[in-house]
Design an enzyme around this catalytic site. Structure first.
Site, PDB file in Angstrom:
ATOM      1  N   SER A 445      66.621  52.166 139.542  1.00  0.00           N
ATOM      2  CA  SER A 445      67.050  51.121 138.642  1.00  0.00           C
ATOM      3  C   SER A 445      67.896  51.791 137.599  1.00  0.00           C
ATOM      4  CB  SER A 445      65.972  50.500 137.981  1.00  0.00           C
ATOM      5  OG  SER A 445      66.346  49.252 137.409  1.00  0.00           O
ATOM      6  N   PRO A 446      69.009  51.266 137.213  1.00  0.00           N
ATOM      7  CA  PRO A 446      69.720  51.878 135.938  1.00  0.00           C
ATOM      8  C   PRO A 446      68.918  52.281 134.600  1.00  0.00           C
ATOM      9  CG  PRO A 446      70.651  49.854 136.663  1.00  0.00           C
ATOM     10  CD  PRO A 446      69.421  49.737 137.279  1.00  0.00           C
ATOM     11  N   TYR A 604      73.819  42.706 126.158  1.00  0.00           N
ATOM     12  CA  TYR A 604      75.278  43.361 126.208  1.00  0.00           C
ATOM     13  C   TYR A 604      76.165  42.504 126.042  1.00  0.00           C
ATOM     14  CZ  TYR A 604      72.153  47.405 126.306  1.00  0.00           C
ATOM     15  OH  TYR A 604      70.920  48.239 126.102  1.00  0.00           O
ATOM     16  N   ARG A 746      61.030  53.109 135.540  1.00  0.00           N
ATOM     17  CA  ARG A 746      59.955  54.185 134.958  1.00  0.00           C
ATOM     18  C   ARG A 746      59.224  54.998 135.947  1.00  0.00           C
ATOM     19  NH1 ARG A 746      57.206  50.006 131.188  1.00  0.00           N
ATOM     20  NH2 ARG A 746      57.886  48.693 133.068  1.00  0.00           N
TER      21      ARG A 746
END
Ligand SMILES: Cc1cc2nc3c(=O)[nH]c(=O)nc-3n(C[C@H](O)[C@H](O)[C@H](O)COP(=O)(O)OP(=O)(O)OC[C@H]3O[C@@H](n4cnc5c(N)ncnc54)[C@H](O)[C@@H]3O)c2cc1C
Ligand SMILES: Cc1cc2nc3c(=O)[nH]c(=O)nc-3n(C[C@H](O)[C@H](O)[C@H](O)COP(=O)(O)O)c2cc1C
Length: 794
Positions: A445-446, A604, A746
């Site tokens: 994942s980013p 964002y 993570r």
């Protein structure tokens, strides 16, 4: 069978208090009241225990109930006599059969026991009598105050508890009427499996939950949604017509048998809505006695996982246990009730969570799964509906069935399946989208690393991405890569707004492509109002101490009270930022990225357009779903126009703002549909970080339901992300069609070779390790095998 000592009282006068240690009154003679009564009497015959029931001894509603082995074990430990009686009356079965769209499929190893509700109550009643519990039938209790001499009053009077309703202030009940309609019927046809039958009418889907509970009777619950129920006029149908309707609809599975009702006690329609109940507090002192809720009066769990009776019995056990532990005298009651509530609340919440997942599955099955999933995958989704039963649990239950399903899934993914070889688990099947083929379904994942200067990738990034690519993930995503210097979250964020950055990116992407079979995705984004902040370890979301740059957003609203206030984007900003995205995309093509993900999540810039919490615009870019999505879609289309047709595009959404007034998964589904129509191939289903007021509900796989909803309602491929940490999770998600890909963030920070390690842990040896690391593979697998075999003699 009830013995001669049973009292059939119609009078409201209550027996005079006799010599006792404690005076206990259970209002309601269902499983909770009867079982608690007998356990307490057994603990100390000096207690005076009375169970009061409005019905006659044999006059109960309902058909059969199901139990698990664990509940039985618990009951055996507390009263072996009742446990034995119950066990000898049990009907045990292992198989689950599913009928849908002309297919009949079966799996085994699921271990249920069923017993008639009447039979269960009669066993409990007889045991109460044998122990000297006073049973009072035919008496309607209106108030707990009718028993002024009771030390303890158990409100075991079921879901519509009058006692709980009297003290709403104290018990704080939270009762939600669920949308589906169900009718609880019986039949004399005996089924040798727990059978689920799904039938489509001209108005939609009905489902039947069917299980045998004694030698000649089966429970037959039929369920549908409110609109389908009404479309068939069942709201106006009496019981006879409802039964006739169901008999015709389920004639194939009934095979000539009739359906029967025993819901004579119900007024009006025999079709019910399930009431989900949670109570803020379970006990109350009424001025003379302590009153405590037990069983359905305190909480309910949907019949989709059949745990209501189990919870009622386990409540009774726990309260008895607390009396045993703390002392069964009136002065101890307040502490005992507090301890009881504390222990039971945790267990009940766990079951209610699982029940909620299962219940919600049945509420949306018609609109979400029944038409879209193929029968095989539909069955897998059904079996794992509560998210408590995972892929490996299914393997333990029925290896042959699961391996058959794995082969079916692998064949659907384009693998040439060897019917005699070990099957490939779903997460290791390839995934194809446009011209891109991923070797497996695992995505890194980013993750922003805040380790760049002027947006320029460096050796940290080469090693960071390079090592994860060597570690087996099918697809790596860049961190949010910013389209201009002022699009950065922090000064440490990566960018792609100049040629020097493109060259540095190319070095990394080329390494990944030439050294591994991983593919590389570019996540493009603009920080919007969350820009100009410190790197994570110096104060996440905190404005820079010096060198701040001006911010833009959909509206001039700061993220936090101490955040810089952005200015609402002007027409010139709108055009400039769109051009920046396009320029970064063109550089991304030169770099050789395989897929672009447009970051429209986490508060964002583009996310702020999508959420009503952050978009207060009154022009064409705000005020409705269509307007809120207009700018993100303009940017998306501008990218799609220059991004090669054979390369896919994904969009990351915050599917839930977790804040009052914010977006919910239903809104996310609307946006997903718009992006799909604009050419998006995948939606990456994240959530939150839009508002500081958010109250997310975290937990294992907590965002997977959003992916499930979008994938199966909108019909777009999805990426599930969030607290996915084991191969078992990923396999369950992919196999059930809750997502097409699983992204892990993570876990990839903790273990660069997460995918290779998880493959070894579940015994998959066919996954290629980098040739340089092959000797490590053999040793790793051997060590795991040794550890699994347990300690060896020295
Ligand atoms: C369709 C359906 C299927 C189900 N299937 C299962 C299953 O498979 N497995 C499972 O474990 N559970 C199942 N349940 C749930 C189960 O029936 C209950 O959770 C369980 O009976 C709870 O026990 P209880 O003693 O708390 O309440 P109840 O069984 O509801 O008992 C309450 C008793 O109190 C009496 N009463 C109420 N008010 C008064 C009053 N004022 N005065 C005197 N008496 C009163 C009632 O007559 C009743 O006998 C199902 C429920 C439904 C609706
Ligand atoms: C250190 C870190 C940085 C992150 N940066 C980004 C990011 O740049 N873009 C993004 O969309 N999500 C980002 N996320 C969110 C993750 O992609 C992922 O959605 C989230 O961590 C949940 O997945 P997990 O439970 O596997 O960690 C980041 C997460 C972490 C832990």
């Amino acid at each position: 069978m009830l013995g001669s000592k049973a009292k059939y009282m119609t009078s409201n006068r209550f027996a005079i208090r006799t010599e006792k240690k404690m005076r206990i009154v259970c209002i309601g003679g269902g499983p909770a009241g009867l079982y608690f009564g007998l356990l307490m009497k057994k603990e100390n015959p000096a207690h005076h225990v009375t169970v009061i029931e409005r019905n006659k001894p044999y006059d109960t509603f309902g058909w059969g109930v199901v139990f698990s082995d664990a509940t039985m074990e618990n009951m055996r430990a507390w009263d072996s006599e009742t446990a034995q009686e119950i066990e000898s009356a049990f009907n045990h079965w292992d198989d689950i059969e599913v009928l849908i769209k002309g297919k009949r499929m079966r799996t085994t190893g699921h271990g249920f026991v069923g017993i008639g509700r009447k039979k269960l109550l009669n066993i409990l009643q007889a045991r109460c009598e044998a122990l000297g519990v006073e049973l009072v039938f035919n008496r309607e209790v209106d108030s707990d105050l009718e028993f002024p001499d009771a030390d303890l009053i158990i409100a075991s009077d079921g879901i519509n508890s009058k006692i709980r309703n009297r003290y709403q202030e104290a018990f704080k009940p939270d009762l939600v009427v669920r949308p589906n309609r169900f009718i609880w019927l019986g039949t004399n046809k005996r089924y040798d499996a727990f059978t689920f039958d799904f039938r489509r009418t001209e108005h939609g889907w009905f489902q039947a939950h069917i299980y045998k509970f004694d030698e000649d009777t089966s429970t037959f619950i039929i369920e549908t949604t409110e609109d389908i129920f009404q479309a068939h006029g069942l709201d106006k149908a009496d019981e006879t017509r409802s039964i006739a309707f169901c008999e015709e609809l389920f004639s194939e599975v009934l095979d000539g048998a009739n359906l029967m009702s025993n819901a004579r006690h119900l007024r009006g329609s025999a079709w019910l809505n399930f009431n989900r109940l949670i109570c803020g507090k379970w006990s109350h002192f009424n001025g003379q006695s302590h009153v405590v809720l037990m069983g359905d009066a305190a909480h309910t769990a949907h019949f989709a996982i059949g745990s209501g009776t189990k919870l009622a019995l386990e409540d009774a056990i726990e309260l008895t246990q607390q009396f045993r532990k703390l002392g069964a005298t009136p002065d101890k009651i307040p502490d005992i009730l507090a301890a009881y509530e504390e222990v039971r609340a945790v267990d009940v919440a766990r079951i209610q969570n699982a029940a909620r997942n299962a219940m919600e599955w049945f509420e949306v099955v018609g609109s979400r799964y029944a038409d879209t999933l193929e029968p095989e995958q539909f069955m897998y989704s059904l079996l794992t509906r509560s998210q408590r039963i995972s892929h490996e649990n299914l393997r333990v239950r029925d290896k042959v069935w699961l391996e058959g399903y794995e082969r079916w899934f692998a064949a659907r993914s384009g693998i040439n399946v060897d019917p005699d070889g070990p099957p490939v688990p779903p997460m290791f099947t390839p995934y194809r989208v446009r011209g891109l083929t991923l070797q497996n379904r695992i995505v890194m994942s980013p993750m922003a690393m805040y380790s760049a200067n002027d947006g320029l990738p460096n050796d940290f990034h080469l090693v960071h991405f390079g090592s994860r690519a060597l570690g087996g993930a099918g697809l790596l995503f860049s961190e949010m890569t910013c389209v201009s210097p002022d699009a950065r979250i922090t000064p440490g964020c990566l960018g792609l707004w100049n040629d020097e950055q493109a060259a540095a990116w190319k070095r990394i992407v080329d390494f990944v492509h030439t050294t591994t079979s991983a593919k590389f995705g570019l996540q493009l984004g603009h920080a919007g109002r969350k820009g100009s902040t410190r790197v994570a370890w110096e104060g996440i979301d905190q404005p820079l101490e010096a060198g701040n740059w001006p911010l833009i957003s959909a509206s001039a609203l700061p993220y936090m009270a101490n955040s810089q206030v952005p200015h609402a984007m002007t027409r010139a900003d709108v055009e400039r930022v769109k051009a920046d995205f396009v320029a970064a995309t063109k550089r991304g093509i030169e770099v050789g990225f395989d897929i672009i993900e447009l970051h429209c999540a986490h508060g964002y810039l583009l996310s702020c357009f999508l959420s009503p919490l952050t978009n207060r615009r009154t022009d064409e870019y705000g005020g409705s779903h269509e307007n809120n999505a207009r700018y993100p879609l303009e940017v998306f289309r501008a990218i799609r126009d220059v991004w090669p047709q054979e390369k896919p595009m994904s969009v990351r959404l915050s599917c839930h703002d977790w804040t009052e007034g914010g977006n919910t998964p239903a809104d996310a589904a609307i946006y997903a549909k718009m992006f799909k129509e604009a050419g998006a191939d995948l939606v990456d289903c994240s959530s939150g970080q839009v508002s500081k007021e958010e109250k997310p509900v975290y937990g294992r796989l907590f965002q997977t339901p959003f992916s499930d909803q979008l994938r199966n309602e909108v019909g777009i491929a999805t990426v599930a992300v969030g607290a996915i940490s084991e191969a078992d999770h990923a396999n369950s998600i992919i196999a059930a069609g809750r997502a097409d890909l699983c992204a892990l963030a993570r876990p990839h920070l903790a273990d660069t070779a997460w995918t290779l390690h998880e493959a070894a842990k579940i015994g998959v040896k066919s996954i290629a390790w980098p040739k340089q690391y092959l000797s490590g593979k053999a040793q790793y697998e051997t060590n795991l095998a040794r550890a699994a075999a347990g300690p060896q003699p020295s």
